[in-house]
Motif scaffolding. Structure first.
Motif, PDB file in Angstrom:
ATOM      1  N   PRO A 132       0.823  -1.212   0.000  1.00 59.29           N
ATOM      2  CA  PRO A 132       0.000   0.000   0.000  1.00 59.29           C
ATOM      3  C   PRO A 132       0.859   1.265   0.000  1.00 59.29           C
ATOM      4  N   THR A 133       0.348   2.295  -0.637  1.00 63.38           N
ATOM      5  CA  THR A 133       1.028   3.584  -0.645  1.00 63.38           C
ATOM      6  C   THR A 133       0.002   4.700  -0.650  1.00 63.38           C
ATOM      7  N   VAL A 134       0.386   5.831  -0.084  1.00 66.10           N
ATOM      8  CA  VAL A 134      -0.501   6.992  -0.092  1.00 66.10           C
ATOM      9  C   VAL A 134      -0.192   7.897  -1.280  1.00 66.10           C
ATOM     10  N   PHE A 135       0.870   7.595  -2.001  1.00 69.79           N
ATOM     11  CA  PHE A 135       1.280   8.425  -3.136  1.00 69.79           C
ATOM     12  C   PHE A 135       0.546   7.996  -4.404  1.00 69.79           C
ATOM     13  N   LYS A 140       4.363   1.048  -5.077  1.00 71.97           N
ATOM     14  CA  LYS A 140       5.351   0.728  -4.056  1.00 71.97           C
ATOM     15  C   LYS A 140       5.520  -0.789  -4.043  1.00 71.97           C
ATOM     16  N   LEU A 141       6.775  -1.246  -3.987  1.00 71.43           N
ATOM     17  CA  LEU A 141       7.061  -2.674  -4.004  1.00 71.43           C
ATOM     18  C   LEU A 141       8.040  -3.028  -2.889  1.00 71.43           C
ATOM     19  N   ARG A 142       7.962  -4.273  -2.424  1.00 75.49           N
ATOM     20  CA  ARG A 142       8.818  -4.725  -1.325  1.00 75.49           C
ATOM     21  C   ARG A 142       9.232  -6.167  -1.551  1.00 75.49           C
ATOM     22  N   TRP A 143      10.482  -6.455  -1.232  1.00 73.21           N
ATOM     23  CA  TRP A 143      10.992  -7.824  -1.248  1.00 73.21           C
ATOM     24  C   TRP A 143      11.477  -8.161   0.147  1.00 73.21           C
ATOM     25  N   GLU A 144      11.163  -9.365   0.596  1.00 73.09           N
ATOM     26  CA  GLU A 144      11.711  -9.883   1.838  1.00 73.09           C
ATOM     27  C   GLU A 144      12.139 -11.304   1.605  1.00 73.09           C
ATOM     28  N   LYS A 145      13.182 -11.690   2.291  1.00 74.21           N
ATOM     29  CA  LYS A 145      13.707 -13.048   2.204  1.00 74.21           C
ATOM     30  C   LYS A 145      12.594 -14.038   2.538  1.00 74.21           C
ATOM     31  N   SER A 146      12.525 -15.150   1.823  1.00 71.68           N
ATOM     32  CA  SER A 146      11.497 -16.165   2.063  1.00 71.68           C
ATOM     33  C   SER A 146      11.471 -16.571   3.519  1.00 71.68           C
ATOM     34  N   GLY A 147      10.251 -16.740   4.016  1.00 73.88           N
ATOM     35  CA  GLY A 147      10.095 -17.166   5.391  1.00 73.88           C
ATOM     36  C   GLY A 147       9.887 -16.010   6.351  1.00 73.88           C
ATOM     37  N   THR A 148      10.034 -14.774   5.886  1.00 79.39           N
ATOM     38  CA  THR A 148       9.772 -13.635   6.760  1.00 79.39           C
ATOM     39  C   THR A 148       8.282 -13.354   6.743  1.00 79.39           C
ATOM     40  N   PRO A 149       7.755 -12.753   7.782  1.00 76.77           N
ATOM     41  CA  PRO A 149       6.297 -12.549   7.855  1.00 76.77           C
ATOM     42  C   PRO A 149       5.690 -11.879   6.642  1.00 76.77           C
ATOM     43  N   ALA A 150       6.271 -10.808   6.144  1.00 77.18           N
ATOM     44  CA  ALA A 150       5.660 -10.100   5.002  1.00 77.18           C
ATOM     45  C   ALA A 150       5.633 -10.963   3.757  1.00 77.18           C
ATOM     46  N   SER A 151       6.675 -11.765   3.517  1.00 79.70           N
ATOM     47  CA  SER A 151       6.667 -12.589   2.310  1.00 79.70           C
ATOM     48  C   SER A 151       5.726 -13.757   2.439  1.00 79.70           C
ATOM     49  N   ARG A 152       5.536 -14.292   3.667  1.00 86.17           N
ATOM     50  CA  ARG A 152       4.595 -15.392   3.858  1.00 86.17           C
ATOM     51  C   ARG A 152       3.165 -14.929   3.673  1.00 86.17           C
TER      52      ARG A 152
END
Length: 156
Positions: A132-135, A140-152
């Motif tokens: 989500p973004t307010v702009f 807006k994009l995000r990457w997190e290593k597999s197994g982290t809460p945001a990627s799961r």
């Protein structure tokens, strides 16, 4: 035996890379879209000095791609990703983003809605998810290593 046609080296950017980065930046700026502005050199200098930016060089040592980034707290912000037109089709942007991912630190970036190089789709293939973004006018994009809460919890 024929020589290998494309020899690309990837390394952390250093201050002597700034002119080469600026040259590629100027070539690809209209696709982002952006432009070389009076503050562009200062931005490049700042991102290179952060120690988080990477460059790709050809067999002659010429800069052919860059990932300009900086780290704040526990997140890497990928601000600019560019590849010289003559070097496209060699998976250079994929390799540069992979270098950033090696740290295991979450990476965020945004893509302007009028970007002409399909970067939202490309970042999706790199494993980034929309956030989500307010702009307005940006994704807006995000990457997190597999197994982290945001990627799961990311939508599939």
């Amino acid at each position: 035996m024929e020589p290998e046609p494309h020899v690309t080296t990837y390394r952390v950017a250093v201050s002597s890379d700034q002119a080469g980065i600026l040259e590629v930046f100027a070539e690809v700026a209209s696709e982002v879209p952006t432009a070389v502005r009076p503050q562009t050199e200062a931005y490049i200098k700042r991102f290179v000095a952060s120690g988080q930016s990477w460059v790709a060089t050809d067999a002659d040592g010429k800069i052919i791609g860059y990932a300009l980034a900086e780290k704040a707290a526990d997140i890497i912000s990928l601000v600019y990703l560019g590849v010289a037109k003559k070097a496209r089709g060699q998976h250079i942007s994929t390799a540069l983003v992979s270098k950033l991912k090696e740290s295991g630190v979450p990476i965020v970036t945004d893509v302007q809605s009028d970007n002409k190089s399909s970067m939202v789709d490309r970042f999706g293939r790199f494993g980034f998810v929309k956030t989500p973004t307010v702009f307005t006018g940006k994704t807006k994009l995000r990457w997190e290593k597999s197994g982290t809460p945001a990627s799961r919890d990311a939508p599939t």
